[in-house]
Design an enzyme around this catalytic site. Structure first.
Site, PDB file in Angstrom:
ATOM      1  N   ASP A 136       0.863  -1.253   0.343  1.00  0.00           N
ATOM      2  CA  ASP A 136       0.041   0.398  -0.016  1.00  0.00           C
ATOM      3  C   ASP A 136       0.872   0.900  -0.182  1.00  0.00           C
ATOM      4  O   ASP A 136       0.172   2.406  -0.164  1.00  0.00           O
ATOM      5  CB  ASP A 136      -0.596   0.153   1.218  1.00  0.00           C
ATOM      6  N   CYS A 137       1.957   1.319   0.222  1.00  0.00           N
ATOM      7  CA  CYS A 137       3.146   2.549   0.027  1.00  0.00           C
ATOM      8  C   CYS A 137       3.026   3.340  -1.067  1.00  0.00           C
ATOM      9  O   CYS A 137       3.193   4.544  -1.051  1.00  0.00           O
ATOM     10  CB  CYS A 137       4.164   1.439   0.531  1.00  0.00           C
ATOM     11  N   TYR A 138       2.397   2.391  -2.847  1.00  0.00           N
ATOM     12  CA  TYR A 138       2.522   3.124  -3.209  1.00  0.00           C
ATOM     13  C   TYR A 138       1.157   3.787  -3.520  1.00  0.00           C
ATOM     14  O   TYR A 138       1.324   5.177  -3.734  1.00  0.00           O
ATOM     15  CB  TYR A 138       2.611   2.334  -4.862  1.00  0.00           C
TER      16      TYR A 138
END
Length: 171
Positions: A136-138
């Site tokens: 989910d960092c993107y």
């Protein structure tokens, strides 16, 4: 001799209080992150790692308070695991023909600051937690960009959130 004994007693009581504080934080940590280690040896193992992480966070934050570093730290849900067991993301692949553009011709004689703190300019919202969903960092990077863009266009900083899309099994 009596004075030396009293000092030793006070010192040991003081270290017991610190250990109890660590233990209380350990219990709160396990509750907050839904951790349960039913076997006492396993619990002790993870508690020892937690104590090391807690010590690192406290030492770093003391440096932050003293102005020696520019950011603070906190415990995360993996703070009771060895660092090599933390989830790892694949390395970012950069093309071999990647060339950094020289923008000096485009901007003329404008002085470029060495650094910009976007927090001071009001373009950054609070830090968000990815939770347990890896990758989910993107999304968080994209959301941060959208928040800053909205601030630039509309003059208002709005914190956006991500709703997790959990795949479901089809019958």
């Amino acid at each position: 001799m009596h004075t030396l004994f009293c000092i030793a007693v006070f010192a040991s009581v003081d270290s017991i209080a610190v250990a109890l504080t660590d233990l209380e934080q350990w219990k709160e940590f396990k509750h907050a992150h839904e951790k349960n280690y039913p076997h006492p040896a396993t619990d002790a193992y993870h508690y020892a790692i937690f104590q090391k992480s807690l010590k690192e966070v406290k030492e770093h934050n003391a440096k932050y308070e003293a102005g020696e570093v520019t950011y603070s730290k906190k415990l995360v849900k993996y703070s009771d695991l060895p660092k090599e067991q933390w989830p790892q993301l694949p390395p970012l692949l950069i093309s071999d023909n990647f060339i950094e553009d020289d923008i000096s011709e485009d901007i003329g004689n404008v002085e470029i600051p060495e650094a910009i703190d976007w927090r001071e300019k009001g373009y950054v919202t609070h830090v968000k937690s990815e939770g347990a969903i890896c990758g989910d960092c993107y999304n968080f990077g994209a959301i941060g960009s959208l928040e800053a863009f909205n601030k630039r266009v509309n003059g208002e900083l709005v914190a956006l959130t991500i709703l997790a899309m959990v795949p479901t099994q089809l019958p």
